[in-house]
Design a protein around this motif. Sequence first.
Motif, mmCIF file in Angstrom:
data_model
loop_
_atom_site.group_PDB
_atom_site.id
_atom_site.type_symbol
_atom_site.label_atom_id
_atom_site.label_comp_id
_atom_site.label_asym_id
_atom_site.label_seq_id
_atom_site.Cartn_x
_atom_site.Cartn_y
_atom_site.Cartn_z
ATOM 1 N N ILE A 40 0.836 -1.203 0.000
ATOM 2 C CA ILE A 40 0.000 0.000 0.000
ATOM 3 C C ILE A 40 0.869 1.251 0.000
ATOM 4 C CG2 ILE A 40 -1.665 1.339 1.339
ATOM 5 C CD1 ILE A 40 -2.849 -1.346 2.285
ATOM 6 N N ILE A 41 1.896 1.260 0.861
ATOM 7 C CA ILE A 41 2.791 2.421 0.940
ATOM 8 C C ILE A 41 3.546 2.613 -0.370
ATOM 9 C CG2 ILE A 41 4.821 3.371 2.106
ATOM 10 C CD1 ILE A 41 3.913 1.919 4.632
ATOM 11 N N THR A 42 3.991 1.508 -0.967
ATOM 12 C CA THR A 42 4.732 1.586 -2.230
ATOM 13 C C THR A 42 3.883 2.181 -3.341
ATOM 14 O OG1 THR A 42 6.095 -0.338 -1.641
ATOM 15 C CG2 THR A 42 5.973 0.251 -3.973
ATOM 16 N N ILE A 43 2.673 1.665 -3.500
ATOM 17 C CA ILE A 43 1.779 2.169 -4.545
ATOM 18 C C ILE A 43 1.420 3.621 -4.281
ATOM 19 C CG2 ILE A 43 -0.479 1.926 -5.619
ATOM 20 C CD1 ILE A 43 1.498 -0.249 -6.412
ATOM 21 N N ALA A 44 1.077 3.942 -3.027
ATOM 22 C CA ALA A 44 0.692 5.314 -2.685
ATOM 23 C C ALA A 44 1.846 6.283 -2.920
ATOM 24 C CB ALA A 44 0.238 5.383 -1.229
ATOM 25 N N GLY A 45 3.055 5.891 -2.504
ATOM 26 C CA GLY A 45 4.215 6.768 -2.683
ATOM 27 C C GLY A 45 4.521 7.055 -4.135
ATOM 28 N N ASN A 46 4.460 6.019 -4.966
ATOM 29 C CA ASN A 46 4.753 6.213 -6.388
ATOM 30 C C ASN A 46 3.634 6.961 -7.105
ATOM 31 O OD1 ASN A 46 7.403 4.820 -7.120
ATOM 32 N ND2 ASN A 46 6.392 3.211 -5.961
ATOM 33 N N LEU A 76 4.453 -1.442 -11.253
ATOM 34 C CA LEU A 76 4.233 -2.683 -12.004
ATOM 35 C C LEU A 76 5.110 -3.810 -11.462
ATOM 36 C CD1 LEU A 76 4.091 -1.217 -15.627
ATOM 37 C CD2 LEU A 76 2.175 -2.036 -14.256
ATOM 38 N N TYR A 77 6.332 -3.456 -11.078
ATOM 39 C CA TYR A 77 7.289 -4.429 -10.561
ATOM 40 C C TYR A 77 6.773 -5.093 -9.290
ATOM 41 C CZ TYR A 77 12.040 -6.168 -9.523
ATOM 42 O OH TYR A 77 13.130 -6.940 -9.283
ATOM 43 N N THR A 78 6.377 -4.273 -8.331
ATOM 44 C CA THR A 78 5.911 -4.820 -7.056
ATOM 45 C C THR A 78 4.544 -5.478 -7.186
ATOM 46 O OG1 THR A 78 5.717 -4.295 -4.708
ATOM 47 C CG2 THR A 78 4.777 -2.705 -6.224
ATOM 48 N N THR A 79 3.711 -4.991 -8.122
ATOM 49 C CA THR A 79 2.391 -5.593 -8.334
ATOM 50 C C THR A 79 2.502 -6.990 -8.933
ATOM 51 O OG1 THR A 79 1.351 -3.421 -8.588
ATOM 52 C CG2 THR A 79 0.166 -5.292 -9.505
ATOM 53 N N SER A 80 3.556 -7.232 -9.682
ATOM 54 C CA SER A 80 3.741 -8.560 -10.273
ATOM 55 C C SER A 80 4.093 -9.611 -9.220
ATOM 56 C CB SER A 80 4.850 -8.514 -11.332
ATOM 57 O OG SER A 80 6.124 -8.308 -10.735
ATOM 58 N N ALA A 110 10.818 -7.897 -17.068
ATOM 59 C CA ALA A 110 10.710 -6.725 -17.944
ATOM 60 C C ALA A 110 10.873 -5.443 -17.150
ATOM 61 C CB ALA A 110 9.356 -6.735 -18.667
ATOM 62 N N MET A 111 10.213 -5.365 -15.998
ATOM 63 C CA MET A 111 10.325 -4.165 -15.172
ATOM 64 C C MET A 111 11.726 -4.040 -14.575
ATOM 65 S SD MET A 111 7.479 -2.681 -15.541
ATOM 66 C CE MET A 111 7.441 -3.428 -17.176
ATOM 67 N N GLY A 112 12.324 -5.173 -14.194
ATOM 68 C CA GLY A 112 13.678 -5.130 -13.649
ATOM 69 C C GLY A 112 14.691 -4.663 -14.671
ATOM 70 N N GLY A 113 14.588 -5.179 -15.908
ATOM 71 C CA GLY A 113 15.495 -4.741 -16.967
ATOM 72 C C GLY A 113 15.294 -3.292 -17.341
ATOM 73 N N SER A 114 14.031 -2.867 -17.371
ATOM 74 C CA SER A 114 13.742 -1.459 -17.672
ATOM 75 C C SER A 114 14.298 -0.549 -16.591
ATOM 76 C CB SER A 114 12.225 -1.251 -17.801
ATOM 77 O OG SER A 114 11.682 -2.028 -18.852
#
Length: 327
Positions: A40-46, A76-80, A110-114
Amino acid sequence: MPGKNQKENITLGDGFILLGLVTEPFLQKFLFVLFGTTYIITIAGNVVIIIVTRLDIRLKSPMYFFLVNLALIEMLYTTSIIPNTLKNLIDEEKYISYAGCFIQMFTYIAMGGSECTLLSTMAYDRYVAICHPLLYTTIMSQSLCFYMTLACWTIGFLNSLIHTVLTSMLPFCHQRLLNHYFCEVPPLLKISCKDTYINELVVFFIGGFVIVGSLALTLISYIFVIAEVLKIPGLSGKWKTFSTCSSHLTVVSIFFGTVIFTYLRPTTHSSIDHDHVISLVYGVVTPLINPIIYTFRNKEFQRAFRMILQTRHCLFDHIKPNSKTEI
């Protein structure tokens, strides 16, 4: 460990059993609360980073354009990873379908490489800003920033496509029991019934090229930055200039260090407990601390955030209905 029925189902089915991080019910509940709060904190912060950057006209520099893309990548990274992990922490079966497993793998790689390539792009941006300040707006044009960001996303997706396709072509055995809490390349290679030497080479060379190449470009940029900073007279002047890069260096150190430790070593030399801890750092902790590092240490962003809050508060006061109704 899964029961007998689970082993039979997974053998006949087309999915995997994720053994997860812990087996004790109390620890599972504790991790559910911890990961849920972190998510929740990660999504809210971003989300705050994206909204503030888009609303404040003064935050239209290339640095904030890259920061918006980094925030999107982190979400997207953490949501995966985290939502499925939360489900498995309260679900006794801890099952993930074959398609779901490789969709999860494709997304996070994909998100890690990006993110790897974007961090090197952000380092180049700091190099131009500090070493060529008079030419900054000319060099870092809007079109160049767009194409550099597009290249970052493209490299991440192509790199992920290669690893995902090659891994999905492997046959899997051992009742498809995956000793991890999400679908990642190293633990999947361990349960394959086929020799994975080619896959390990691809991970080492292609994945290594993306990771080490991005890290090398980042280090080169900061070598020039440090050399330029050392020319500034006075200790306070040096610190003020270099402090603008310290947040980025912190993120780079944590992210690249953990990713290199995970992917650029043979799977036979890996430790399950170590892999779990390291993957938690770059899969859960890094997306959490990135918004904190980039916002709480950035006075310009803090000022924009406070002004937006004040503007919304004033607007709310203006539209608030009168306490007395006129007759």
